[in-house]
Design a protein around this motif. Structure first.
Motif, PDB file in Angstrom:
ATOM      1  N   LYS A 296       0.847  -1.198   0.000  1.00 60.19           N
ATOM      2  CA  LYS A 296       0.000   0.000   0.000  1.00 60.19           C
ATOM      3  C   LYS A 296       0.883   1.249   0.000  1.00 60.19           C
ATOM      4  CE  LYS A 296      -3.480   2.833   0.608  1.00 60.19           C
ATOM      5  NZ  LYS A 296      -4.449   3.151  -0.465  1.00 60.19           N
ATOM      6  N   TYR A 322      -6.828  -0.840   4.877  1.00 56.80           N
ATOM      7  CA  TYR A 322      -5.790  -0.170   4.094  1.00 56.80           C
ATOM      8  C   TYR A 322      -6.368   0.607   2.899  1.00 56.80           C
ATOM      9  CZ  TYR A 322      -2.565  -2.731   6.998  1.00 56.80           C
ATOM     10  OH  TYR A 322      -1.878  -3.214   8.094  1.00 56.80           O
ATOM     11  N   LEU A 324      -8.247  -0.148   0.221  1.00 53.96           N
ATOM     12  CA  LEU A 324      -7.940  -0.777  -1.063  1.00 53.96           C
ATOM     13  C   LEU A 324      -9.218  -1.230  -1.756  1.00 53.96           C
ATOM     14  CD1 LEU A 324      -4.949  -2.996   0.106  1.00 53.96           C
ATOM     15  CD2 LEU A 324      -4.780  -1.012  -1.402  1.00 53.96           C
TER      16      LEU A 324
END
Length: 451
Positions: A296, A322, A324
């Protein structure tokens, strides 16, 4: 899964009620799409059907669509096609069993409308896939699955990590730089496969290198699956699963390392070449959290969360942590058997597809601009071939519909970008730069003029 309405008490049950329960068990509840889902679906289908103007559902047709319990869109209308994305597939240009053409044909048979061909460490199958997809009305996302290595900062063992890259219809910018990385990996695969054969020979399994390369095919870098197939054909194991569980698993007695780049470096290069970087099958990782965190930081855009058996909640939570994208695909290789998911079997909710395209399209639009600008600045055959390689310009050759080369470029843009994306000052500047350049497409000189 516990069946809805399971009851062994022996009491009488209304047959109609039982029938309703069975239907609920098979399909779950269905409800009309929310305003957000309707807008998302409209946006997704607009992109999917860019080169088929009359195929996108009308506003009235949208009322025929519902979503199930997993927010996957379904049509109640007759003759309305479901929009299926398949974002992870392999052909025989790497370790798949089908040619790129046959893969596209199978995808069409399964109702797939958008197919990402993501062969291991090569994009050589993309042109073939694009040509075939044109016949079947399928949109191809040029992709690749890059073999990398994650090297922890502590004393833990290195771990192989696969990164999916998704590119625009023009393919990657700085293609030569990406191809150099992929070429180095493929060269390492040859050495790795040879080492695996040598280790198997030392384990009293006299597998022949020629057998492995014959299965891989001309020009294809052999992988573990090719070695496993040779082992099955030679009678050393009963099936592919046995080859991996006994000999070829990560760290196994016949396992060998290749020359893979660091995972962070691959993610950074994908981002720099106009692609989306997505972590493939994170459930196969021994220690996913530090890998996801580091990737990330390097620019990772998403991770696979959905499989044919549904969404994996633990990895969905990691994606949320995160920030995503949550994606998924079948990872189809065409090997057959009950253990393999079929093309198009992963159901991605409409909001997931819209989130994917909302992030991808500005990146891809920028990549297309850069590639066309490179040609406008230096109108060489090599720069034109870059556009033609992934852009399917060859299918327009000799068409009487084009009065000049600019029309040809405009036609390509109309299949790559929406009208809103094309109404951009930078694209207009590129058109002006092309006003005095001739395009040689397949030996046909087409003058480019500004209107």
């Amino acid at each position: 899964m516990v069946g809805l309405g399971d009851n062994s008490s022996g009491c009488n049950v209304n047959p109609k009620a039982k029938d309703k329960k069975k239907k609920k068990k098979r399909g779950g509840s269905k409800r009309k799409m929310t305003v957000e889902q309707t807008l998302a679906f409209k946006s997704v289908t607009e992109w999917v059907y860019l080169d088929r103007r009359n195929s996108s559902p009308t506003s009235s047709a949208l009322s025929s669509w519902v979503v199930d319990d997993l927010a996957v869109q379904k049509s109640l209308g007759i003759g309305i096609e479901k929009v299926v994305f398949e974002l992870h597939s392999h052909s025989n240009h790497s370790d798949g069993f089908l040619s790129a053409s046959k893969l596209v044909e199978r995808a069409h048979g399964n109702g797939v409308k958008v197919l990402a061909l993501t062969d291991h460490d090569t994009m050589s199958g993309i042109p073939e896939a694009i040509e075939t997809a044109h016949r079947f009305g399928i949109k191809i996302i040029p992709g690749v699955e890059i073999s990398t290595m994650f090297s922890p900062r502590n004393s833990e063992m290195e771990e192989p990590v696969h990164i999916l890259a998704y590119y625009s219809s023009c393919g990657p910018t700085r293609y030569e730089e990406l191809e150099k990385l992929l070429g180095n990996i493929r060269e390492g695969r040859y050495l790795r496969a040879k080492d695996m054969v040598l280790k198997l020979n030392k384990l009293k399994l006299p597998l022949k290198w020629e057998h492995v390369t014959k299965i891989a095919g001309k020009g294809v870098a052999p992988g573990r699956l090719h070695v496993a197939r040779a082992m099955v054909e030679a009678g050393y194991v009963e099936n592919l699963k046995q080859a991996f569980t006994r000999y070829l698993y990560d760290g196994g007695p016949a396992y060998s390392m290749g020359s893979e780049p660091l995972a962070e470096e691959a993610v950074q290069l994908i981002c720099e070449t106009g692609g989306l970087a997505v972590l493939a099958h994170p459930w196969a990782l021994k220690n996913p959290i530090p890998i996801i965190r580091r990737l990330k930081e390097a620019g990772l855009h998403g991770m696979e969360v959905y499989r044919s058996d549904g969404r994996l909640e633990a990895y969905s939570d990691l994606a949320d942590t995160y920030d995503l994208l949550k994606l998924g695909g079948s990872d189809y290789h065409g090997r057959g058997g009950h253990g393999e998911s079929e093309l198009g079997s992963v159901n991605l909710p409409v909001l997931v597809l819209n989130d994917f395209l909302k992030l991808a399209r500005p990146i891809w639009c920028g990549a297309i601009k850069d590639i066309l600008e490179s040609y406008a600045e230096e109108p060489s055959d090599s720069n034109l071939s870059r556009i033609a390689m992934f852009g399917r310009m060859g299918s327009f050759k000799g068409s009487s519909r084009f009065s000049c080369g600019k029309d040809l470029i405009d036609r390509c843009l109309s299949t790559w970008l929406t009208a809103e994306e094309r109404q951009n000052a930078e694209f207009e500047a590129i058109r002006l730069k092309l006003s005095h350049i001739s395009i040689n497409l397949g030996g046909v000189q087409v003058p480019v003029e500004s209107k």
